[in-house]
Design a protein around this motif. Structure first.
Motif, PDB file in Angstrom:
ATOM      1  N   ARG A   1       0.834  -1.217   0.000  1.00  0.00           N
ATOM      2  CA  ARG A   1       0.000   0.000   0.000  1.00  0.00           C
ATOM      3  C   ARG A   1       0.860   1.255   0.000  1.00  0.00           C
ATOM      4  O   ARG A   1       0.654   2.176  -0.806  1.00  0.00           O
ATOM      5  CB  ARG A   1      -0.915  -0.033   1.220  1.00  0.00           C
ATOM      6  CG  ARG A   1      -1.772   1.198   1.448  1.00  0.00           C
ATOM      7  CD  ARG A   1      -2.568   1.010   2.723  1.00  0.00           C
ATOM      8  NE  ARG A   1      -3.416   2.132   3.038  1.00  0.00           N
ATOM      9  CZ  ARG A   1      -4.209   2.187   4.110  1.00  0.00           C
ATOM     10  NH1 ARG A   1      -4.246   1.158   4.960  1.00  0.00           N
ATOM     11  NH2 ARG A   1      -4.952   3.253   4.342  1.00  0.00           N
ATOM     12  N   THR A   2       1.846   1.291   0.870  1.00  0.00           N
ATOM     13  CA  THR A   2       2.750   2.444   0.928  1.00  0.00           C
ATOM     14  C   THR A   2       3.499   2.611  -0.382  1.00  0.00           C
ATOM     15  O   THR A   2       3.630   3.720  -0.913  1.00  0.00           O
ATOM     16  CB  THR A   2       3.754   2.271   2.079  1.00  0.00           C
ATOM     17  OG1 THR A   2       3.036   2.153   3.317  1.00  0.00           O
ATOM     18  CG2 THR A   2       4.705   3.454   2.158  1.00  0.00           C
TER      19      THR A   2
ATOM     20  N   ILE B   1       1.152   3.931  -3.272  1.00  0.00           N
ATOM     21  CA  ILE B   1       0.775   5.334  -3.084  1.00  0.00           C
ATOM     22  C   ILE B   1       1.958   6.247  -3.405  1.00  0.00           C
ATOM     23  O   ILE B   1       1.798   7.295  -4.039  1.00  0.00           O
ATOM     24  CB  ILE B   1       0.290   5.577  -1.644  1.00  0.00           C
ATOM     25  CG1 ILE B   1      -0.951   4.731  -1.350  1.00  0.00           C
ATOM     26  CG2 ILE B   1      -0.027   7.045  -1.426  1.00  0.00           C
ATOM     27  CD1 ILE B   1      -2.083   4.927  -2.313  1.00  0.00           C
TER      28      ILE B   1
ATOM     29  N   ALA C   1      -4.671   8.804  -5.712  1.00  0.00           N
ATOM     30  CA  ALA C   1      -3.946   8.244  -4.573  1.00  0.00           C
ATOM     31  C   ALA C   1      -4.892   7.926  -3.418  1.00  0.00           C
ATOM     32  O   ALA C   1      -4.762   6.892  -2.749  1.00  0.00           O
ATOM     33  CB  ALA C   1      -2.863   9.226  -4.113  1.00  0.00           C
ATOM     34  N   ILE C   2      -5.858   8.808  -3.183  1.00  0.00           N
ATOM     35  CA  ILE C   2      -6.821   8.585  -2.096  1.00  0.00           C
ATOM     36  C   ILE C   2      -7.679   7.358  -2.384  1.00  0.00           C
ATOM     37  O   ILE C   2      -7.915   6.526  -1.498  1.00  0.00           O
ATOM     38  CB  ILE C   2      -7.701   9.835  -1.898  1.00  0.00           C
ATOM     39  CG1 ILE C   2      -6.860  11.000  -1.388  1.00  0.00           C
ATOM     40  CG2 ILE C   2      -8.834   9.548  -0.915  1.00  0.00           C
ATOM     41  CD1 ILE C   2      -7.598  12.321  -1.350  1.00  0.00           C
TER      42      ILE C   2
ATOM     43  N   ASP D   1      -5.607   4.221  -1.985  1.00  0.00           N
ATOM     44  CA  ASP D   1      -5.346   4.020  -0.562  1.00  0.00           C
ATOM     45  C   ASP D   1      -6.547   3.402   0.133  1.00  0.00           C
ATOM     46  O   ASP D   1      -6.412   2.485   0.947  1.00  0.00           O
ATOM     47  CB  ASP D   1      -4.991   5.357   0.087  1.00  0.00           C
ATOM     48  CG  ASP D   1      -4.620   5.193   1.554  1.00  0.00           C
ATOM     49  OD1 ASP D   1      -3.595   4.541   1.845  1.00  0.00           O
ATOM     50  OD2 ASP D   1      -5.356   5.718   2.422  1.00  0.00           O
ATOM     51  N   ARG D   2      -7.758   3.897  -0.182  1.00  0.00           N
ATOM     52  CA  ARG D   2      -8.977   3.329   0.411  1.00  0.00           C
ATOM     53  C   ARG D   2      -9.194   1.889  -0.046  1.00  0.00           C
ATOM     54  O   ARG D   2      -9.687   1.058   0.726  1.00  0.00           O
ATOM     55  CB  ARG D   2     -10.196   4.168   0.037  1.00  0.00           C
ATOM     56  CG  ARG D   2     -10.219   5.603   0.549  1.00  0.00           C
ATOM     57  CD  ARG D   2     -10.127   5.671   2.049  1.00  0.00           C
ATOM     58  NE  ARG D   2      -8.744   5.827   2.493  1.00  0.00           N
ATOM     59  CZ  ARG D   2      -8.354   5.761   3.743  1.00  0.00           C
ATOM     60  NH1 ARG D   2      -9.234   5.490   4.703  1.00  0.00           N
ATOM     61  NH2 ARG D   2      -7.102   5.945   4.074  1.00  0.00           N
TER      62      ARG D   2
ATOM     63  N   PHE E   1      -6.836  -0.294  -0.748  1.00  0.00           N
ATOM     64  CA  PHE E   1      -5.922  -1.122   0.032  1.00  0.00           C
ATOM     65  C   PHE E   1      -6.400  -1.263   1.472  1.00  0.00           C
ATOM     66  O   PHE E   1      -6.220  -2.313   2.092  1.00  0.00           O
ATOM     67  CB  PHE E   1      -4.509  -0.532  -0.007  1.00  0.00           C
ATOM     68  CG  PHE E   1      -3.686  -1.017  -1.164  1.00  0.00           C
ATOM     69  CD1 PHE E   1      -3.149  -2.287  -1.165  1.00  0.00           C
ATOM     70  CD2 PHE E   1      -3.464  -0.199  -2.260  1.00  0.00           C
ATOM     71  CE1 PHE E   1      -2.397  -2.746  -2.234  1.00  0.00           C
ATOM     72  CE2 PHE E   1      -2.715  -0.647  -3.342  1.00  0.00           C
ATOM     73  CZ  PHE E   1      -2.186  -1.924  -3.334  1.00  0.00           C
ATOM     74  N   GLU E   2      -6.994  -0.215   2.009  1.00  0.00           N
ATOM     75  CA  GLU E   2      -7.556  -0.307   3.359  1.00  0.00           C
ATOM     76  C   GLU E   2      -8.656  -1.359   3.403  1.00  0.00           C
ATOM     77  O   GLU E   2      -8.729  -2.160   4.343  1.00  0.00           O
ATOM     78  CB  GLU E   2      -8.109   1.047   3.790  1.00  0.00           C
ATOM     79  CG  GLU E   2      -8.658   1.055   5.204  1.00  0.00           C
ATOM     80  CD  GLU E   2      -9.254   2.399   5.578  1.00  0.00           C
ATOM     81  OE1 GLU E   2      -8.925   2.930   6.647  1.00  0.00           O
ATOM     82  OE2 GLU E   2     -10.067   2.924   4.788  1.00  0.00           O
TER      83      GLU E   2
END
Length: 245
Positions: free
Chosen positions: A176-177, A180, A224-225, A228-229, A231-232
């Protein structure tokens, strides 16, 4: 009428809407930047730039995933433990090396385009994945490995059926990191001729066109947001599956 309450769905819908609506936003940017003769980026469609951007990030992240997870597994096995420090040092050097410097070195050898950008993104993306893989595999309880060994599992079976599933949430955090970071870093690929959402940003910076910069930056930030969501959500699925086992 049922109202969708999923924030991720709204974010994704907003991103898709902006990608397709941006070509029609000339009146808005003309009002915001009346001093600019051409306030809307029109050289290429934002949809094609979005596809190119995600292709670049996808390819580089996939290769970084293979290298990072593969190296992490290798140095946590008995045959490769002595190389753990060396592998970690090389990966750290790759991330601390500025992407612009990587591009400057790669372009004379590989030419302009996506290839030098992919190399730079791979170097930048390996370290978080490697760190996540190492942390995840090291955190696997020794008792779980011992039980698997007692059940007659060989090394490959223990890795694929016990260690990797238990380490998956931490590995996913590293991936995830990495992804992003690469979504943002991929914008500089436009400096060497690759088409990305950074193209309006680079052209805007070179031509003092703030409107272009905003158009590209908004889409990159929202992309990116959204990722990121995603992957969350994926991490929650793995955590839930881990608790149920």
């Amino acid at each position: 009428m049922k109202i969708i309450r999923d924030p991720l769905a709204w974010l994704l819908a907003l991103f898709v809407f902006l990608v397709f609506a941006m070509p029609y936003s000339a009146p808005l940017f003309s009002a915001l930047f009346p001093q600019l003769p051409r306030p809307l980026y029109q050289q290429q469609s934002f949809w094609s730039l979005t596809l190119a951007h995600f292709w670049l990030v996808g390819v580089s992240s996939a290769i970084a995933l293979l290298v990072g997870v593969g190296a992490g597994i290798l140095v946590t096995r008995d045959a490769g433990r002595e190389f753990r420090t060396l592998v970690g040092t090389i990966a750290a050097m790759g991330q601390t090396f500025p992407p612009v410097a990587v591009l400057a070195i790669a372009v004379p050898v590989m030419g302009f385009g996506q290839e030098p950008a992919i190399i730079a993104l791979i170097l930048y993306g390996v370290l978080p994945i490697l760190q996540g893989t190492l942390a995840g595999l090291v955190s696997v309880p020794a008792g779980a490995v011992a039980v698997a060994q007692g059940m007659g599992m060989n090394g490959w079976q223990r890795l694929t059926k016990v260690e990797l599933p238990l380490a998956a949430p931490v590995i996913i955090a590293g991936v995830r990191t990495s992804v992003i970071i690469n979504i943002g870093t991929a914008t500089i690929a436009s400096t060497v001729g690759a088409n990305t959402l950074g193209t309006p940003i680079i052209i805007g910076l070179s031509g003092f066109n703030t409107a272009y910069v905003i158009q590209g930056a908004v889409l990159v930030a929202l992309a990116a947001i959204v990722v990121d969501r995603l992957f969350e959500r994926l991490a929650r699925v793995f955590s839930r599956h881990h608790r149920e086992q």
